[in-house]
Design an enzyme around this catalytic site. Structure first.
Site, PDB file in Angstrom:
ATOM      1  N   ASP A 133       0.851  -1.191   0.000  1.00  0.00           N
ATOM      2  CA  ASP A 133       0.000   0.000   0.000  1.00  0.00           C
ATOM      3  C   ASP A 133       0.885   1.239   0.000  1.00  0.00           C
ATOM      4  OD1 ASP A 133      -1.765   2.185   0.959  1.00  0.00           O
ATOM      5  OD2 ASP A 133      -3.201   0.563   1.264  1.00  0.00           O
ATOM      6  N   ASN A 140     -13.418  -3.313   2.081  1.00  0.00           N
ATOM      7  CA  ASN A 140     -14.456  -2.293   2.221  1.00  0.00           C
ATOM      8  C   ASN A 140     -15.333  -2.234   0.964  1.00  0.00           C
ATOM      9  OD1 ASN A 140     -13.233  -1.467   4.672  1.00  0.00           O
ATOM     10  ND2 ASN A 140     -11.795  -0.202   3.530  1.00  0.00           N
ATOM     11  N   GLN A 160     -14.421   2.597   1.524  1.00  0.00           N
ATOM     12  CA  GLN A 160     -13.841   2.312   0.209  1.00  0.00           C
ATOM     13  C   GLN A 160     -13.529   3.625  -0.490  1.00  0.00           C
ATOM     14  OE1 GLN A 160     -16.304  -0.012  -2.465  1.00  0.00           O
ATOM     15  NE2 GLN A 160     -14.557  -0.512  -3.780  1.00  0.00           N
ATOM     16  N   HIS A 199     -10.648  -4.804  -3.712  1.00  0.00           N
ATOM     17  CA  HIS A 199      -9.316  -5.115  -3.193  1.00  0.00           C
ATOM     18  C   HIS A 199      -9.420  -5.527  -1.738  1.00  0.00           C
ATOM     19  CE1 HIS A 199      -9.947  -0.820  -2.449  1.00  0.00           C
ATOM     20  NE2 HIS A 199      -9.087  -0.887  -1.442  1.00  0.00           N
ATOM     21  N   HIS A 246      -7.228  -5.637   1.893  1.00  0.00           N
ATOM     22  CA  HIS A 246      -6.068  -5.161   2.643  1.00  0.00           C
ATOM     23  C   HIS A 246      -5.555  -6.295   3.522  1.00  0.00           C
ATOM     24  CE1 HIS A 246      -6.719  -0.736   2.075  1.00  0.00           C
ATOM     25  NE2 HIS A 246      -7.953  -1.155   1.836  1.00  0.00           N
TER      26      HIS A 246
END
Length: 140
Positions: free
Chosen positions: A32, A88, A95, A101, A103
């Protein structure tokens, strides 16, 4: 399928550089760019879908298997004390990029963001809980 306006689609195809830690035919996993902790990574399906409602069940299952594999690897390599798996859906849920995606957020006992996913608990009466339960019950 790709969305030319999606930042994650641009990362997946190499238009935007990233720190890739894993890649296969279905996924690219990157660190990230704004991490919550050391090793915070994102599992990005190469097929564009905005959220959990749009992703195919098959691809979602593959993402879950990959998350498990990566969580074990990250725990070993980073010696973290735990890992949050977070996904999310919708702006109100946090989001910010509308490409599905997941995490993977390694957690460390003595790091500053240990309250990262803390929320206050709501209270509902037994009657309210029974009503909610009735609305949510599904058949196979």
């Amino acid at each position: 399928m790709r969305d030319d306006n999606c930042i994650f689609c641009k990362i997946i195809c190499g238009d935007i550089p990233s720190r890739t830690i894993y890649e296969d035919a279905d996924f690219k996993v990157i660190l990230d760019a704004s991490p919550a902790s050391k090793g915070h990574a994102l599992i990005l399906p190469k097929e564009h879908c905005a959220n959990v409602y749009e992703i195919s069940e098959d691809l979602l299952a593959k993402a879950a298997k990959l998350a498990k594999k990566l969580a074990a690897h990250m725990s070993e390599v980073l010696a973290c004390d735990g890992i949050n798996l977070l996904q999310n859906n919708g702006e109100v849920a946090g989001q910010t990029v509308f490409h599905f995606h997941m995490h993977l957020i390694p957690r460390y006992k003595h790091m500053k963001n240990n309250d990262l996913l803390v929320w206050t608990h709501e209270e509902f009466t037994d009657e309210e809980q029974d009503q909610i339960c009735g609305k949510l019950q599904m058949k196979e």
